[in-house]
Write an enzyme that holds these catalytic residues in place. Structure first.
Site, PDB file in Angstrom:
ATOM      1  N   ASN A  28       0.820  -1.218   0.000  1.00  0.00           N
ATOM      2  CA  ASN A  28       0.000   0.000   0.000  1.00  0.00           C
ATOM      3  C   ASN A  28       0.857   1.273   0.000  1.00  0.00           C
ATOM      4  O   ASN A  28       0.380   2.342   0.350  1.00  0.00           O
ATOM      5  CB  ASN A  28      -0.990  -0.015   1.182  1.00  0.00           C
ATOM      6  CG  ASN A  28      -0.286  -0.203   2.519  1.00  0.00           C
ATOM      7  OD1 ASN A  28       0.928  -0.049   2.604  1.00  0.00           O
ATOM      8  ND2 ASN A  28      -1.039  -0.509   3.559  1.00  0.00           N
ATOM      9  N   ARG A  69       3.565   7.324  11.432  1.00  0.00           N
ATOM     10  CA  ARG A  69       2.982   6.847  12.685  1.00  0.00           C
ATOM     11  C   ARG A  69       2.758   8.024  13.616  1.00  0.00           C
ATOM     12  O   ARG A  69       3.633   8.898  13.747  1.00  0.00           O
ATOM     13  CB  ARG A  69       3.904   5.816  13.373  1.00  0.00           C
ATOM     14  CG  ARG A  69       3.903   4.444  12.746  1.00  0.00           C
ATOM     15  CD  ARG A  69       2.535   3.763  12.822  1.00  0.00           C
ATOM     16  NE  ARG A  69       2.523   2.459  12.172  1.00  0.00           N
ATOM     17  CZ  ARG A  69       2.024   2.220  10.951  1.00  0.00           C
ATOM     18  NH1 ARG A  69       1.495   3.202  10.252  1.00  0.00           N
ATOM     19  NH2 ARG A  69       2.029   0.996  10.449  1.00  0.00           N
ATOM     20  N   GLN A  85      -4.585   3.893  18.595  1.00  0.00           N
ATOM     21  CA  GLN A  85      -5.627   3.721  17.593  1.00  0.00           C
ATOM     22  C   GLN A  85      -6.571   2.607  17.999  1.00  0.00           C
ATOM     23  O   GLN A  85      -6.073   1.527  18.333  1.00  0.00           O
ATOM     24  CB  GLN A  85      -5.006   3.430  16.221  1.00  0.00           C
ATOM     25  CG  GLN A  85      -4.281   4.645  15.655  1.00  0.00           C
ATOM     26  CD  GLN A  85      -3.830   4.486  14.212  1.00  0.00           C
ATOM     27  OE1 GLN A  85      -3.304   5.404  13.647  1.00  0.00           O
ATOM     28  NE2 GLN A  85      -4.005   3.334  13.633  1.00  0.00           N
ATOM     29  N   HIS A  95      -7.163   6.385  10.302  1.00  0.00           N
ATOM     30  CA  HIS A  95      -6.055   5.723   9.603  1.00  0.00           C
ATOM     31  C   HIS A  95      -6.578   4.962   8.372  1.00  0.00           C
ATOM     32  O   HIS A  95      -6.958   3.802   8.460  1.00  0.00           O
ATOM     33  CB  HIS A  95      -5.359   4.751  10.576  1.00  0.00           C
ATOM     34  CG  HIS A  95      -4.038   4.267  10.090  1.00  0.00           C
ATOM     35  ND1 HIS A  95      -3.132   3.631  10.896  1.00  0.00           N
ATOM     36  CD2 HIS A  95      -3.444   4.305   8.869  1.00  0.00           C
ATOM     37  CE1 HIS A  95      -2.067   3.311  10.201  1.00  0.00           C
ATOM     38  NE2 HIS A  95      -2.232   3.702   8.955  1.00  0.00           N
TER      39      HIS A  95
HETATM   40  P1  NDP Z   1      10.510   1.692   3.878  1.00  0.00           P
HETATM   41  O1  NDP Z   1      11.084   0.685   4.791  1.00  0.00           O
HETATM   42  O2  NDP Z   1      10.567   1.474   2.407  1.00  0.00           O
HETATM   43  O3  NDP Z   1      11.154   3.132   4.127  1.00  0.00           O
HETATM   44  C1  NDP Z   1      11.436   3.651   5.374  1.00  0.00           C
HETATM   45  C2  NDP Z   1      12.586   4.626   5.180  1.00  0.00           C
HETATM   46  O4  NDP Z   1      12.789   5.328   6.390  1.00  0.00           O
HETATM   47  C3  NDP Z   1      13.880   3.907   4.813  1.00  0.00           C
HETATM   48  O5  NDP Z   1      14.465   4.548   3.688  1.00  0.00           O
HETATM   49  C4  NDP Z   1      14.710   4.098   6.064  1.00  0.00           C
HETATM   50  O6  NDP Z   1      16.084   4.280   5.828  1.00  0.00           O
HETATM   51  C5  NDP Z   1      14.179   5.416   6.577  1.00  0.00           C
HETATM   52  N1  NDP Z   1      14.515   5.646   7.978  1.00  0.00           N
HETATM   53  C6  NDP Z   1      14.708   4.751   8.986  1.00  0.00           C
HETATM   54  N2  NDP Z   1      15.002   5.401  10.126  1.00  0.00           N
HETATM   55  C7  NDP Z   1      14.985   6.729   9.824  1.00  0.00           C
HETATM   56  C8  NDP Z   1      15.223   7.909  10.574  1.00  0.00           C
HETATM   57  N3  NDP Z   1      15.544   7.855  11.872  1.00  0.00           N
HETATM   58  N4  NDP Z   1      15.129   9.116   9.949  1.00  0.00           N
HETATM   59  C9  NDP Z   1      14.814   9.185   8.629  1.00  0.00           C
HETATM   60  N5  NDP Z   1      14.591   8.092   7.856  1.00  0.00           N
HETATM   61  C10 NDP Z   1      14.669   6.883   8.458  1.00  0.00           C
HETATM   62  O7  NDP Z   1       9.004   1.885   4.348  1.00  0.00           O
HETATM   63  P2  NDP Z   1       7.793   2.546   3.584  1.00  0.00           P
HETATM   64  O8  NDP Z   1       8.267   3.760   2.856  1.00  0.00           O
HETATM   65  O9  NDP Z   1       7.035   1.525   2.835  1.00  0.00           O
HETATM   66  O10 NDP Z   1       6.901   2.948   4.839  1.00  0.00           O
HETATM   67  C11 NDP Z   1       7.366   3.887   5.789  1.00  0.00           C
HETATM   68  C12 NDP Z   1       6.433   3.923   6.974  1.00  0.00           C
HETATM   69  O11 NDP Z   1       5.161   4.412   6.577  1.00  0.00           O
HETATM   70  C13 NDP Z   1       6.140   2.545   7.587  1.00  0.00           C
HETATM   71  O12 NDP Z   1       7.138   2.163   8.493  1.00  0.00           O
HETATM   72  C14 NDP Z   1       4.816   2.780   8.252  1.00  0.00           C
HETATM   73  O13 NDP Z   1       5.033   3.226   9.567  1.00  0.00           O
HETATM   74  C15 NDP Z   1       4.173   3.879   7.441  1.00  0.00           C
HETATM   75  N6  NDP Z   1       3.035   3.379   6.655  1.00  0.00           N
HETATM   76  C16 NDP Z   1       1.809   3.964   6.859  1.00  0.00           C
HETATM   77  C17 NDP Z   1       0.698   3.539   6.176  1.00  0.00           C
HETATM   78  C18 NDP Z   1      -0.628   4.212   6.349  1.00  0.00           C
HETATM   79  O14 NDP Z   1      -1.651   3.635   5.998  1.00  0.00           O
HETATM   80  N7  NDP Z   1      -0.652   5.434   6.853  1.00  0.00           N
HETATM   81  C19 NDP Z   1       0.772   2.402   5.255  1.00  0.00           C
HETATM   82  C20 NDP Z   1       2.124   1.935   5.014  1.00  0.00           C
HETATM   83  C21 NDP Z   1       3.191   2.380   5.741  1.00  0.00           C
HETATM   84  P3  NDP Z   1      17.118   3.188   5.301  1.00  0.00           P
HETATM   85  O15 NDP Z   1      16.350   1.918   5.007  1.00  0.00           O
HETATM   86  O16 NDP Z   1      17.680   3.841   4.091  1.00  0.00           O
HETATM   87  O17 NDP Z   1      18.071   3.034   6.421  1.00  0.00           O
END
Ligand code: NDP
Length: 386
Positions: free
Chosen positions: A148, A286, A315, A334
């Site tokens: 998603n 989140r 939630q 959400h």
């Molecule tokens: P990914 O795992 O693809 O991306 C998360 C990114 O955040 C990675 O590039 C990671 O870095 C980076 N990251 C980790 N720690 C930090 C930090 N301290 N500061 C900045 N960046 C950081 O996940 P998605 O993009 O698919 O999803 C991200 C989040 O979105 C999920 O964890 C979830 O909480 C939320 N989400 C919400 C939804 C909703 O319905 N609202 C649905 C789906 C997701 P790297 O890997 O490069 O170290």
């Protein structure tokens, strides 16, 4: 045979199934990074486009699980020691939960779940599971990576435009029979030319940047790992080596980082004071990444011109949660990752993961968050245990 305990949000108040607005949804086979959409074996057990994320939808899993002799319990009753969730937890082999209506698998609950082997997130974001406790117990945590991500990125674009253009208050004026244009436009701007940044440039963050580029905004990002030079060039996006450097220059800030112990509450009063005055903040990652009351205060003082998104803590949010009523908010429950389109993919991915689990096959690496007693797969790159 196994017991599967599935916690989903309640059915529509108007009854199930709902009257659908469209007959079908587009079929997506490949995500932007080349990863294929879920590939369960055999029939899905549902028609894509159906409401699957609520109790009666049951993620379309019943046919497969019961044909294989497993017991499926589906409930939305998840809070308190006497909840259906807590009563079935001690002899559940698999727990399935969605971030939209999370069954919080705390360390205490994990200690009671003596038979638990798999905690499966139907969606993305497994922070409702105590990952450290799961790792210590040897429980596998998996989620349906990418299912998603595009759904959420579309919601971020929607929220950015809604906030900057002052959509929600103007819509309310129209529905109430009004025509006061001056009230509608006194907080309405064009996003063109603004500085737009994302904290976290993973699957969703990059999809957001791609979708914002045609609006002729100037793009920025911060992430622990830098994107490739090719991607930076294609998006014409500026890298910042710290979150502070990004928020210092951006008019619109999108937060897309996973929630783990050291990111909890990082958007606090001190961090917000480094934003440009009058910036907009969007959070579909989140709720607990933010200090709840610091956000409300920043809106009241004008430090933030607007805040929007779909994630809260806890939630469902209590009725008196300040984000429901704080000024200039564009909050919704959400929902961004549980569009009917997104549900079809994460339900199929949940089935794929269950089939692998029961048939002793490897779960795709990109779906793993915790495995073999430690962070694994996507979990190893995106999460920390402390
Ligand atoms: P990914 O795992 O693809 O991306 C998360 C990114 O955040 C990675 O590039 C990671 O870095 C980076 N990251 C980790 N720690 C930090 C930090 N301290 N500061 C900045 N960046 C950081 O996940 P998605 O993009 O698919 O999803 C991200 C989040 O979105 C999920 O964890 C979830 O909480 C939320 N989400 C919400 C939804 C909703 O319905 N609202 C649905 C789906 C997701 P790297 O890997 O490069 O170290």
């Amino acid at each position: 045979m196994a017991k599967i305990l599935c916690v989903l949000y309640p059915d529509p108040v108007t009854g199930y199934p709902p009257k659908y607005a469209r007959k079908s949804i587009p079929e997506i086979q490949v995500y932007p990074n080349g990863q294929t959409t879920p590939t369960p074996v055999g029939e899905f057990g549902f028609t894509p486009g159906e409401l699957l994320g609520c109790v009666s939808g049951g993620l379309g899993l019943r046919t497969y699980l019961e044909a294989n002799g497993h017991e499926l319990i589906v409930t939305s009753d998840k809070e308190g020691a006497d909840s259906v969730f807590d009563r079935h937890l001690p002899d559940a082999d698999v727990v399935i939960s969605q971030p939209f209506w999370p069954a919080y698998l705390t360390a205490e609950r994990i200690a009671k779940a003596e038979k638990l082997k798999l905690a499966l997130t139907a969606g993305i974001g497994s922070d409702h599971v105590d990952l450290k406790a799961a790792a210590e117990r040897g429980i596998t945590v998996a989620e349906v990576t990418f299912s998603n991500s595009i759904s959420v990125s579309e919601h971020v674009v929607l929220t950015a435009l809604a906030l900057v253009r002052n959509f929600a208050p103007s819509h309310t004026i129209a529905t109430l029979g009004g025509w006061n244009i001056a009230d509608c436009v006194s907080r309405s701007y064009d996003i063109e030319g603004m500085e737009f940044g994302t904290l976290g440039a993973g699957r969703i963050g990059v999809a957001v940047l791609k979708r914002m580029k045609p609006f002729d905004v100037k793009l920025h990002y911060y992430d622990p790992h830098r994107l490739s030079g090719d991607v930076e060039k294609e998006l014409n996006v500026k890298y910042h080596s710290s979150p502070e450097s990004l928020v210092n220059v951006c008019d619109v800030v999108n937060v897309q980082t996973p929630l783990y112990p050291s990111t909890q509450g990082f958007i606090n009063e001190e961090f917000l004071s480094k934003f440009k005055r009058g910036a907009y903040l969007i959070n579909t990652a989140r709720g607990a990444l933010c200090d709840r009351d610091a956000i409300a205060r920043a809106l009241e003082s004008g430090q933030l011109a607007g805040y929007g998104g779909d994630v809260w803590f806890p939630q469902p949010a209590p009725v008196d949660h300040p984000w429901r009523t704080m000024p200039n908010n564009a909050m919704v429950p959400h929902i961004s990752g549980t569009s009917l389109s997104g549900q079809a993919r994460y339900a199929a991915g949940t089935l794929e993961i269950l089939q692998c689990f029961f048939e002793g096959k490897s779960i795709r690496k990109e779906y793993l968050i915790v495995d073999g007693g430690n962070l694994a797969g996507t979990g190893a790159s995106s999460y920390k245990l402390d």
